[in-house]
Design a protein around this motif. Sequence first.
Motif, PDB file in Angstrom:
ATOM      1  N   ALA A  89       0.827  -1.203   0.000  1.00  0.00           N
ATOM      2  CA  ALA A  89       0.000   0.000   0.000  1.00  0.00           C
ATOM      3  C   ALA A  89       0.863   1.257   0.000  1.00  0.00           C
ATOM      4  N   SER A  90       1.944   1.251   0.776  1.00  0.00           N
ATOM      5  CA  SER A  90       2.834   2.408   0.817  1.00  0.00           C
ATOM      6  C   SER A  90       3.482   2.647  -0.538  1.00  0.00           C
ATOM      7  N   LEU A 112       0.889   4.142  -2.795  1.00  0.00           N
ATOM      8  CA  LEU A 112       0.660   5.543  -2.438  1.00  0.00           C
ATOM      9  C   LEU A 112       1.758   6.430  -3.019  1.00  0.00           C
ATOM     10  N   ARG A 113       3.008   5.983  -2.901  1.00  0.00           N
ATOM     11  CA  ARG A 113       4.117   6.763  -3.462  1.00  0.00           C
ATOM     12  C   ARG A 113       4.017   6.838  -4.981  1.00  0.00           C
ATOM     13  N   LEU A 114       3.623   5.729  -5.609  1.00  0.00           N
ATOM     14  CA  LEU A 114       3.432   5.711  -7.059  1.00  0.00           C
ATOM     15  C   LEU A 114       2.388   6.749  -7.467  1.00  0.00           C
ATOM     16  N   LEU A 165      -7.118  -1.307  -4.956  1.00  0.00           N
ATOM     17  CA  LEU A 165      -6.097  -2.268  -5.367  1.00  0.00           C
ATOM     18  C   LEU A 165      -5.820  -3.319  -4.294  1.00  0.00           C
ATOM     19  N   MET A 166      -6.053  -2.965  -3.051  1.00  0.00           N
ATOM     20  CA  MET A 166      -5.885  -3.958  -1.997  1.00  0.00           C
ATOM     21  C   MET A 166      -6.951  -5.052  -2.084  1.00  0.00           C
ATOM     22  N   GLY A 167      -7.935  -4.869  -2.957  1.00  0.00           N
ATOM     23  CA  GLY A 167      -8.954  -5.885  -3.176  1.00  0.00           C
ATOM     24  C   GLY A 167      -8.612  -6.849  -4.292  1.00  0.00           C
ATOM     25  N   LEU A 168      -7.410  -6.734  -4.876  1.00  0.00           N
ATOM     26  CA  LEU A 168      -6.989  -7.700  -5.894  1.00  0.00           C
ATOM     27  C   LEU A 168      -7.003  -9.115  -5.307  1.00  0.00           C
ATOM     28  N   SER A 169      -7.310 -10.079  -6.144  1.00  0.00           N
ATOM     29  CA  SER A 169      -7.513 -11.448  -5.653  1.00  0.00           C
ATOM     30  C   SER A 169      -6.251 -12.073  -5.061  1.00  0.00           C
ATOM     31  N   ILE A 170      -5.077 -11.515  -5.338  1.00  0.00           N
ATOM     32  CA  ILE A 170      -3.840 -12.104  -4.800  1.00  0.00           C
ATOM     33  C   ILE A 170      -3.464 -11.532  -3.434  1.00  0.00           C
ATOM     34  N   LEU A 224      -1.226   5.484   6.578  1.00  0.00           N
ATOM     35  CA  LEU A 224      -0.007   5.323   5.785  1.00  0.00           C
ATOM     36  C   LEU A 224       0.247   6.551   4.919  1.00  0.00           C
ATOM     37  N   ALA A 225      -0.825   7.097   4.319  1.00  0.00           N
ATOM     38  CA  ALA A 225      -0.671   8.287   3.475  1.00  0.00           C
ATOM     39  C   ALA A 225      -0.178   9.471   4.308  1.00  0.00           C
ATOM     40  N   LYS A 226      -0.716   9.622   5.502  1.00  0.00           N
ATOM     41  CA  LYS A 226      -0.270  10.720   6.385  1.00  0.00           C
ATOM     42  C   LYS A 226       1.196  10.530   6.756  1.00  0.00           C
ATOM     43  N   SER A 227       1.582   9.304   7.059  1.00  0.00           N
ATOM     44  CA  SER A 227       2.979   9.034   7.414  1.00  0.00           C
ATOM     45  C   SER A 227       3.911   9.307   6.248  1.00  0.00           C
ATOM     46  N   GLU A 228       3.477   8.941   5.028  1.00  0.00           N
ATOM     47  CA  GLU A 228       4.285   9.204   3.840  1.00  0.00           C
ATOM     48  C   GLU A 228       4.479  10.701   3.631  1.00  0.00           C
ATOM     49  N   MET A 229       3.390  11.477   3.800  1.00  0.00           N
ATOM     50  CA  MET A 229       3.492  12.926   3.635  1.00  0.00           C
ATOM     51  C   MET A 229       4.375  13.541   4.713  1.00  0.00           C
ATOM     52  N   ASP A 230       4.247  13.067   5.949  1.00  0.00           N
ATOM     53  CA  ASP A 230       5.095  13.576   7.032  1.00  0.00           C
ATOM     54  C   ASP A 230       6.572  13.306   6.728  1.00  0.00           C
TER      55      ASP A 230
END
Length: 305
Positions: free
Chosen positions: A224-225, A228-230, A246-251, A264-270
């Motif tokens: 997920a991180s 998010l960066r992508l 995308l976290m709902g992909l069957s794999i 996670l998004a907040k942590s990435e921005m921080d």
Amino acid sequence: MRTIPTPEQFERLSRAAEIYVTDFYDYLKGILGRFPDDKIPVGEVSGLVKLAVDAGDLFLNSSLGEDGVACKEWLESEPAFAMAIKAVGFHLVESVYWAELYEKTILNCVRHGTPTASLARRLARNTSRYLAYISQVGGALHSYTTGIGHRAAIDGPATIDRMRKLLSEFEQLVAIDWIPTHVRERLSYQVNAQSAISFLEGAGILDQPTSRRNDADLPARLLASELLRLNYRTFSNFHRRAVFNLMGLSIIERPLEMRTIERLAKSEMDADREYMAKRIADKRGLDFDHVLTTLKASKSLTFPS
């Protein structure tokens, strides 16, 4: 239901965009370079458009190869992927769209006297945006399915630290006084320890995940991180909903909740703000805390001049 791609197929998809841009650019550069002094006659534009449309399809298929095509088709058959693509703003277009895009771009460059090499690069880049995105999604899924991303997060920092220590030890051993000068100089040239140490200490050697707690959800959080960066690199927007899709992909064995993705998004921005604040403070001779506070207050990564 399509067969889930192998790690090798995900890896092939991850390289497709780079192959496409390189090959299509080389082809277009050769075609456009035939016109002297970078001057394309307006009467030649329609012929160039047809060549570009036909070649674009050809290079798309060759850049993917059989493995990439199978992986792309699997992704596009997944409902979760369809929702994610819609969330980030991609949509299906009619085939005529590409002809119109080529014509508009070529005519605009003709009017402005753009060098043909620059035009070729622009055409290759502008037509690869969707492929570039799904290639990077393929790369993220390759890291997830192989466990490479997990191993990098857990073992990476210690491994890089060990590399630095070994390089430092090598440098100390080379400096021993009984080693002949010419041997010492040769070894120092062959193994530039200081340069390698500086490289390892630089930012971006490994993506440092903001969440590295080694529990059952770590592989999903790392994926997920990365997604998010992508999204932020591509759209200057985390598009959290698309990542949740995308976290709902069957794999995906342990999908994440939206609130986890928000954290996670907040942590990435921080983390990005801290990185930018340090760069700005170092470059301008400013106080780091002041710069960081300003960036947080403005909810931006840009510091006023």
